[in-house]
Design a protein around this motif. Structure first.
Motif, PDB file in Angstrom:
ATOM      1  N   LYS A  19       1.174  -0.767  -0.303  1.00 44.89           N
ATOM      2  CA  LYS A  19      -0.159   0.010   0.265  1.00 44.89           C
ATOM      3  C   LYS A  19       0.618   1.361  -0.012  1.00 44.89           C
ATOM      4  O   LYS A  19       1.696   1.528   1.106  1.00 44.89           O
ATOM      5  CB  LYS A  19      -0.732   0.231   1.583  1.00 44.89           C
ATOM      6  N   MET A  20       0.784   1.983  -0.974  1.00 40.30           N
ATOM      7  CA  MET A  20       1.667   2.683  -1.527  1.00 40.30           C
ATOM      8  C   MET A  20       1.545   4.274  -0.588  1.00 40.30           C
ATOM      9  O   MET A  20       2.635   5.149   0.635  1.00 40.30           O
ATOM     10  CB  MET A  20       2.001   3.902  -2.905  1.00 40.30           C
ATOM     11  N   SER A  21       0.302   4.158   0.587  1.00 35.51           N
ATOM     12  CA  SER A  21       0.258   4.978   1.201  1.00 35.51           C
ATOM     13  C   SER A  21       0.786   4.586   2.495  1.00 35.51           C
ATOM     14  O   SER A  21       1.216   5.731   4.142  1.00 35.51           O
ATOM     15  CB  SER A  21      -1.172   5.679   1.985  1.00 35.51           C
ATOM     16  N   LYS A  22       0.802   3.800   3.233  1.00 30.28           N
ATOM     17  CA  LYS A  22       2.132   2.625   4.222  1.00 30.28           C
ATOM     18  C   LYS A  22       2.948   2.225   4.010  1.00 30.28           C
ATOM     19  O   LYS A  22       3.444   1.178   3.973  1.00 30.28           O
ATOM     20  CB  LYS A  22       1.004   2.382   4.279  1.00 30.28           C
ATOM     21  N   GLU A  31       1.012   6.140  -7.823  1.00 35.82           N
ATOM     22  CA  GLU A  31       0.431   5.503  -6.269  1.00 35.82           C
ATOM     23  C   GLU A  31      -1.268   4.700  -5.874  1.00 35.82           C
ATOM     24  O   GLU A  31      -2.091   5.074  -6.608  1.00 35.82           O
ATOM     25  CB  GLU A  31       1.051   5.563  -5.600  1.00 35.82           C
ATOM     26  N   THR A  32      -0.740   3.536  -5.136  1.00 35.12           N
ATOM     27  CA  THR A  32      -2.125   2.652  -5.507  1.00 35.12           C
ATOM     28  C   THR A  32      -1.841   1.923  -3.868  1.00 35.12           C
ATOM     29  O   THR A  32      -0.995   2.040  -3.322  1.00 35.12           O
ATOM     30  CB  THR A  32      -3.210   2.026  -6.420  1.00 35.12           C
ATOM     31  N   ASP A  33      -3.110   1.856  -3.559  1.00 34.85           N
ATOM     32  CA  ASP A  33      -3.461   0.942  -1.964  1.00 34.85           C
ATOM     33  C   ASP A  33      -3.835  -0.599  -2.577  1.00 34.85           C
ATOM     34  O   ASP A  33      -4.487  -1.480  -2.060  1.00 34.85           O
ATOM     35  CB  ASP A  33      -3.640   1.511  -1.518  1.00 34.85           C
ATOM     36  N   ASN A  66       2.905  -2.174  -8.520  1.00 34.41           N
ATOM     37  CA  ASN A  66       2.842  -2.093  -6.536  1.00 34.41           C
ATOM     38  C   ASN A  66       3.943  -3.404  -5.796  1.00 34.41           C
ATOM     39  O   ASN A  66       3.438  -2.926  -4.863  1.00 34.41           O
ATOM     40  CB  ASN A  66       1.637  -1.117  -5.742  1.00 34.41           C
TER      41      ASN A  66
END
Length: 346
Positions: free
Chosen positions: A183-186, A205-207, A215
């Motif tokens: 997860k690109m946010s984490k 970027e994706t989760d 990713n």
């Protein structure tokens, strides 16, 4: 790692290490890794630089995970072979059997085989509609729609995502710890930053972690072992862990008209056949070798004739101005092969 190191002969692959480090410098990568397996031993393993250009960035090391971009297609190809082996669909099934917009003329004549070998002819036209570029099987073009269709068809027929298939068939049985969709946010501390141009239109970027997006992050060790289980045709620690037929299907030429002067593919793998100027595998690399490349300048090369797997990990997304990607990656393969011969004769 399950394999022992051949510490006595590591120096025989020094030219490959030099090649990788020179490529990293030309590209402006912050770091990288090289790992080569030959004759069931680790012939050379090295890590250099940092995970990003940030001050006090973590050094690249064995557990560093790199964004592998299109090298993830080796896992999608495996999932397709798994689905075919288990009877969920057949390689020459028409794509129209599986899509909701089957009325579209672009699907005419397109099969699963065409999707797997980049011979489908599908493209997204200027009006953002799916169109046909050429008659399926008559040419070759590296286009995105095939991957989206494959991941959708695999999930629709098996009831499992790419990530779920890889987890149950590969990650858990092999005990992998550094192969995952992130997860690109984490992001976590072991991830190497993808060095890229600020305006790079390909970066996303994706989760989404079902395996359908670009990713995927893998360590050099586990990417090399992934190549190694292809080299051994599914054998792992003396056991047939993956059915041999799945690996053979994925890594042998599946191009529908193999006599055409086009790039040949297995299940998304580039497979060496005849030398062509457009080949991404070097001229000296023997027939039957197979390779996948990523936009992050990651490469996974398998040379069965030399019982060898080579992994190059870099963290530059795209290329620097004036960098000849095709020439560089062909040279990488040729250098690996030249050094492998020295190792064999030693």
């Amino acid at each position: 790692m399950i394999l022992k190191k051949d510490n006595d002969n590591t120096y025989l692959f020094n030219d490959v290490r030099t090649h990788v480090m020179e490529s990293a410098e030309k590209l402006g990568a912050s770091g990288g890794a090289l790992l080569i397996i030959q004759n069931d031993k680790i012939a050379t393993e090295s890590y250099f630089g940092q995970q990003s250009h940030a001050k006090h960035a973590r050094n690249v090391q064995a557990d560093t995970q790199f964004h592998i971009a299109s090298v993830r297609k080796a896992y999608i190809g495996f999932a397709a072979a798994y689905a075919i082996y288990n009877g969920y669909f057949s390689i020459d099934d028409p794509v129209r059997l599986f899509v909701e917009d089957s009325h579209l003329s672009a699907y005419e004549g397109v099969t699963i085989r065409h999707l797997l070998t980049h011979t489908h002819g599908l493209k997204i036209a200027d009006d953002n509609q799916l169109a046909s570029e050429y008659k399926p099987g008559d040419s070759w073009a590296y286009r995105g729609p095939s991957i989206e269709l494959l991941t959708m068809i695999i999930q629709k027929t098996t009831g499992q995502s790419i990530a779920e298939i890889i987890k149950s068939q590969v990650i858990e049985p092999l005990g992998f710890q550094s192969t995952e969709w992130i997860k690109m946010s984490k992001p976590h501390s072991k991830i190497a930053d993808a060095i890229r141009d600020a305006d790079d239109r390909f970066w996303t970027e994706t989760d989404v972690v079902d395996g359908s997006r670009m990713n995927m992050y893998v360590s050099a060790q586990e990417l090399a072992l992934w190549g190694y289980i292809h080299l051994t045709e599914g054998q792992w620690a003396g056991k047939q862990l993956i059915p041999r037929e799945i690996i053979q299907m994925a890594t042998s030429i599946q191009t529908p008209k193999p006599t055409l002067p086009i790039q040949k593919n297995g299940f998304l793998w580039f497979v060496k056949d005849t030398n062509y100027s457009f080949n991404q595998i070097g001229d000296t690399v023997p027939k039957g070798s197979y390779q996948l490349l990523g936009y992050t300048n990651v490469a996974l090369l398998v040379i069965p004739e030399e019982n060898l797997v080579a992994v190059r990990m870099l963290n530059r997304f795209g290329s620097s101005k004036g960098y000849d990607y095709l020439s560089d990656i062909r040279s990488f393969g040729d250098t690996v092969y030249k050094c492998s011969l020295k190792s064999t004769m030693h």
